[in-house]
Structures are given as C-alpha cells and as structure tokens.
Design an enzyme around this catalytic site. Structure first.
Site, short mmCIF file in Angstrom:
data_model
loop_
_atom_site.label_atom_id
_atom_site.label_comp_id
_atom_site.label_asym_id
_atom_site.label_seq_id
_atom_site.Cartn_x
_atom_site.Cartn_y
_atom_site.Cartn_z
N CYS A 141 1.18 -0.98 0.06
CA CYS A 141 -0.06 -0.45 -0.45
C CYS A 141 0.88 1.46 0.45
CB CYS A 141 -1.31 -0.19 1.43
SG CYS A 141 -1.94 -0.72 1.38
N GLN A 142 2.36 1.16 0.38
CA GLN A 142 2.55 2.38 0.57
C GLN A 142 3.11 2.93 -1.00
OE1 GLN A 142 7.10 1.88 2.06
NE2 GLN A 142 6.52 3.79 3.12
N TYR A 273 10.10 -4.20 -2.91
CA TYR A 273 10.84 -4.06 -2.32
C TYR A 273 11.76 -4.88 -1.43
CZ TYR A 273 8.15 -0.15 -3.13
OH TYR A 273 7.19 1.44 -3.52
N GLY A 274 12.47 -4.39 -0.58
CA GLY A 274 13.14 -5.61 -0.23
C GLY A 274 12.37 -6.34 1.29
N GLY A 275 11.63 -4.84 1.43
CA GLY A 275 10.77 -5.17 2.74
C GLY A 275 10.01 -4.11 2.87
N MET A 276 8.69 -4.25 3.19
CA MET A 276 7.70 -3.77 3.56
C MET A 276 7.43 -3.17 5.14
SD MET A 276 6.12 -1.11 2.69
CE MET A 276 5.00 -0.24 3.96
N GLU A 277 7.71 -2.85 5.97
CA GLU A 277 7.76 -2.28 7.61
C GLU A 277 6.27 -2.79 7.76
OE1 GLU A 277 7.78 1.76 6.59
OE2 GLU A 277 8.60 -0.23 5.36
N GLU A 302 13.95 -2.84 8.65
CA GLU A 302 12.35 -3.61 8.89
C GLU A 302 11.94 -3.11 10.28
OE1 GLU A 302 10.89 -3.08 6.31
OE2 GLU A 302 12.23 -3.05 4.96
N TYR A 389 16.11 7.56 2.25
CA TYR A 389 17.06 6.84 3.32
C TYR A 389 18.25 7.71 3.76
CZ TYR A 389 13.77 3.28 1.57
OH TYR A 389 12.87 2.64 1.15
#
Length: 618
Positions: A141-142, A273-277, A302, A389
């Site tokens: 959703c981001q 992405y690498g990750g989503m928090e 994350e 970042y």
C-alpha cells in the site's frame, strides 16, 4: 474556517481529513483468487474535528467499485465519485443530511470490491510461486495505494486502529495480531474467516494482507517466519540467529517493542521492495535468503521501522526522510552494537554510493534530490529512491557528530517518546531537537548555527562525512589493481577475495562500476570466473557483477541478466539491470520486459516502463 483551524499537511491526499479524523477501521473482505479481487466492506469510525462546519466527507479512492454507502446505519443516496485527479484517483464524496458536532463519532460503512486496475494488490498464479501448488495474493500500500483497495483517508498524517476479518480458502496474514480461536486448523480449499486486531493506531499505508500456501516456524521467543512450506527450513535457518538479537539491541537504544510479536513473511520473488515494515509481519523479499546470513540487514531495517515510521510517522511523503533516514540510522546502530563501529561506517559507505547513484539519475539540481521535496501534484512513487534513506541518514549522522554521540543518544528515546503514536514533519523535528538541547549551551549554539535550510532544501549531495574506511580499504586496493589492468602485471587469484564478506564484495563491485574506463569484456569475464561471481546465490553480489559485465559490453552476461530479471521483482535490482541492459541491447531489454511484465508487481512494472519508455522523473 475549518481549514484554517486544521491545516492539511499532506498534498498527496484528496480527503478532507482536516474536518474528520478516522479513529478505527474494520475491514471485512473475502478473497476471490479466480476473479482476482477482494469483495466486502469497510467501516470507518470518523470523529468530527469541526463543530458542524462541514456537511460532506471526502475519502481517497482509486479504481475501486463502490456498491453502496451507509452513515450511522442508514443508506446514503447522496454520494459520488469526483473527477479523477492524476495519481490521486477519484475521491469519494459523501453528503451528510445532518450536521455533526465537535468530537461526535459517526460510522461510515462502504460496500466495495477491488478491480483489475487495483495498484495495491498482486495476484500470482500457482506457477509464479515456489512450490507451484496454490495461487497467492499480497498487498503493497505504500505510498498511496491503500485507496485502490478501499476508500480511506490515505495519508500518513492520520492513524487509526484496525480490525481485519478476512475470508479465504488459504492461510492469511495481516498487519495485526491474529485473534486466536479454539477452532480447528482450517483445511486448504475450505473458506475460513481469519481475524486480526491492530491495537496500535497505524496509517493507511501500513494496511497489509497476504494469502497463499503459507507455513510458519519459530525464529525467536516472540517471532515466527512465514513462507511457502518448501522454503520454510531455509528461511528459518537464515533468520533464527539474528532476529531476537536485533530486537533486544534496538530496545536498549530506544525503548521496548510495542507491537507484541515481530514476525517476518518471506514473499514470492515478485515483491518489489527489500522489505515492507507492515506491523507485526514484516513483508520481505526472498533475495535476503542468501544461504549465508549476509543479507539479514534488511530485517534490522524493517525491525527499526517498528519505532521510526510505524510508531513515529512522517506527516506526508515530503518528509519521508523522518521514516527512512531514522530507520537507516537505527539499522546501522543495531549493526554497530553487534559487529562494531567500523561495520556501521562500512554500511554507510555502501549507502553513500547508492545516494550518489540516485542523485546522478535524477540530476544534481532535481527537486526529488532534496531532503524535503515539494510533492504537490506529484506521485510519491516517482520520488521513491535512496535519497530520503541515505540523505536522511547522513543528516542524522551529522547531528550526532555535531552534538556528540553520547548527547545524541539521550535525544533518541526522548524523540520517540514525544512523537509516539503521532505524525510529524521536519519542522516539528527541528523544534524538538532545539528544545531538547536548549539547556546545553554548546550543543544549542551548534544547532542554532546549523544551516538547516541547506540540509532541508538544497538539491544534490550533502557534505560527505569522514567515514572510517578500514573495512573498505582492502577492497579499494583490490579495485585499484583491477583499474591498472591490462597494463599492470596484476594476476587475479581466488585468494584475492578470500575472507571478504558479501558486503565487502558488493563495495568492490561498486568501485569497479565507478571506473571512468570500464573493464574490457575479457576482464569482466575473467573476474566472474576467477572470483566465482557468475554463480553467486547472493543476489546483492550477482546483480552487481551482471552490471559490471553489461558496462563492459560482455555479451556473455546478457543471458544471465535476462534470467535474473525473470526470477526477481525487487526494484533495487530490476531497475538498474534494465537501465544497464538497454544500453547494451535495447531490444533485448524491451523483449525481456514484455516477457516478464506480468510477473512484476504493478508498482515495479510502472517504474520500469518509465525507465524504458518514459519520463526521467521516475
């Protein structure tokens, strides 16, 4: 009058959240894999923050099929979708029959289903999963994609608690704690209701769902990893050594973890992405499963978001550095605590290279290279890069060095306590920092003299800090030997990289990419063979070696490049590889994209389309 009382800080929402504040959302959805859609309803509890000064509610929505609307349990006929406005969608306007007083709460119930244009959801066929048995769905959703699942106040400046009631024939994961029932474990193929509750208020971009053939294994006393059953053991091994250590380390830096469980979902390879928090369950790329535990920095990142971003949130995407700059800073503090200060500096050196690449991609005077860019009328996805970042990290690192690490360490828990559960902008951050140090004459003087406007608004690279290069010097020296070829007598040997970490090899390859005179195709091929880079299972290493080969016009890497582009959807790898590939053979790049575009998440697909065919702002 209401607008003056409650100014809007986020230019990327169409909602009138200056008049109404969502306090709780209940999402009731059934997942239909064959039709690739969610069907159900959402109920928003909206608190009036004006005293009967507005008779309409405006919510963000984009590509959703709205069936009906109820307010306070009664059907509403006077609702409409406003004309589309660029990336922000078609806002839903609901006309109220009766005024609502200050702090009164009303329930807005919207029957809705997603459409094939939904940008937040990716639907995978069984063939696109690792064991190829069942379909799979996940959300991302981001930044502003929650509005393509259901109408909402799609802004990080609003946070609310959530209940998820999700019906699916396959296991479900959401960004809340599971509401455990005493019922039997659901059988595959039988539609089952899965319930989750998120007691900590979160912004809409942290709404998350995934459903598929998912199994879980413990990786710590408050953590599980979830993934495809055939990948469970290798994912467990990769993460179980570090996850709890990471949590305990950051708790000592800030304060205790607030979300109950910290879990990791390893997604199929098309995750962009690498990750989503996402709270409770970090969504992570399978590229971190490198079988050497060398890519778990993503988990440290994350996890750090559980404080910076999720508890303390940027009020708009213009202030995104408050999420990501802080998170990179905390991630590197975790790594320093576990591996030493030199490791933090080494990670920052890698980050500086990524920052420089992003600035060069946009150009040094581009709006999106500012720490606080103007995103009015812009799609926040177009501004997504390493800049918030790494420029954000370098600003915080500069502040730490300015006032001294010991003093800055005392500010960290103060900051995260002051804004816990809130959203803030860069000016709130500045005011809080100045206020914290006002009784310290020396620190206060230094902060008052700081050129804040240059840090916030000057495009391009910030001043480069003095990094400890001890872990990098050995690879700088090795890169220098390669630069001297073919004139010098240097003969590459496997022992050149013996004892180096994967991250050191990454820096070595990044140095090679900086050569003004690229390697010859012959030397690039020699490097891959002698150092065993051609078959590396670590994608961080493999993708950079392929970029070296493409820059060297080594045709032998075109095949492995197109193969990797069909196996991974993480934009960190996909976008640079397509950019490099099109310089060598544009038609192969286009053909590869056309072949795999349905494999990529819609966000990734859109960004690569811009890289290959569109505007430079991507």
């Amino acid at each position: 009058m209401a607008t003056l009382m409650n100014p809007v800080r986020d230019p990327n929402t169409l909602s009138n959240y200056n008049n109404w504040l969502c306090t709780h959302t209940t999402a009731n959805f059934e997942i239909f894999f064959e039709e690739k859609k969610l069907v159900g309803n959402v109920v928003h509890k909206l608190r009036s923050i004006t005293n009967a000064e507005t008779d309409e509610i405006i919510l963000d929505s984009h590509h959703v099929d709205i069936r009906n609307v109820q307010v306070a349990g009664l059907p509403v006929k006077a609702w409409e979708l406003l004309p589309p406005l660029g990336p922000y969608g078609t806002a839903l306007k609901i006309k109220l029959e009766n005024p609502v007083g200050l702090n009164e709460i009303i329930d807005v119930d919207i029957a809705v289903q997603t459409t094939k244009e939904c940008t937040a959801l990716q639907w995978l066929t069984p063939a696109q999963t690792s064991n190829k048995k069942h379909p799979y769905m996940f959300s991302q959703c981001q930044a502003i994609h929650a509005r393509s699942i259901f109408p909402c106040q799609d802004t990080p400046d609003v946070k609310c608690t959530f209940d998820f009631n999700i019906t699916s024939p396959l296991p479900v994961i959401a960004s809340g704690l599971p509401v455990r029932s005493t019922s039997t474990v659901p059988q595959s193929g039988v539609k089952t209701l899965h319930r989750f509750h998120q007691k900590v208020p979160i912004p809409s971009y942290l709404f998350a769902l995934a459903s598929g053939d998912i199994a879980e294994a413990a990786i710590g006393p408050r953590s599980v990893v979830a993934t495809s059953p055939d990948k469970l053991e290798e994912c467990k091994w990769e993460l179980e050594a570090d996850t709890e250590r990471f949590i305990k380390t950051i708790e000592e830096i800030i304060y205790p973890y607030a979300w109950g469980e910290y879990n990791v979902l390893i997604l199929p390879p098309s995750f962009p992405y690498g990750g989503m928090e996402n709270p409770v369950f970090t969504f992570a790329t399978p590229s971190i499963i490198s079988k050497d535990r060398e890519n778990v920095d993503v988990i440290a990142h994350e996890l750090a978001h559980s404080w910076s971003g999720n508890l303390v949130t940027s009020a708009s995407w213009e202030h995104f550095w408050l999420n990501e700059g802080w998170t990179v800073y905390l991630e590197r503090r975790i790594l320093a605590s576990l591996h030493g200060e030199k490791y933090r500096h080494f990670s920052a050196i890698i980050g500086w290279k990524a920052l420089r690449d992003s600035v060069e991609h946009y150009s040094h005077d581009h709006e999106f290279t500012k720490l606080v860019p103007n995103l009015k009328g812009e799609d926040p996805d177009d501004a997504f890069s390493t800049i918030p970042y790494e420029k954000g990290f370098n600003f915080l690192f500069h502040l730490e060095n300015l006032v001294g690490k010991e003093k800055f360490d005392r500010f960290i828990p103060h900051y995260f306590t002051t804004f816990k559960g809130k959203s803030l902008d860069s000016y709130d951050f500045k005011a809080t920092l100045l206020d914290f140090f006002k009784s310290d004459a020396e620190a206060s003087r230094l902060l008052q003299e700081l050129d804040w406007d240059s840090w916030f608004y000057k495009p391009g690279l910030p001043p480069k800090p003095e990094f400890d290069t001890s872990l990098a010097d050995v690879v700088y020296e090795l890169a220098g030997k390669w630069r001297s070829l073919p004139e010098s007598p240097f003969q590459p040997q496997p022992s050149d990289i013996q004892g180096l970490t994967a991250n050191q090899i990454v820096v070595f390859l990044e140095q090679i990419l900086l050569f003004e005179r690229p390697l010859t195709a012959e030397l690039s091929k020699l490097m891959g063979e002698v150092y065993g880079l051609t078959g590396s299972e670590n994608i961080e290493v493999a993708n950079l070696y392929l970029q070296v080969g493409l820059k060297a016009a080594d045709k032998s890497v075109i095949g492995p490049t197109t193969d990797l582009l069909g196996r991974i959807g993480r934009m960190k790898f996909v976008r640079p590889l397509y950019r490099a590939l099109q310089k060598v053979d544009r038609q192969v790049a286009i053909d590869t994209f056309e072949k795999h575009k349905d494999f990529y998440h819609p966000i990734c697909r859109g960004m690569v389309e811009k890289d290959l065919f569109g505007k430079k702002d991507a």
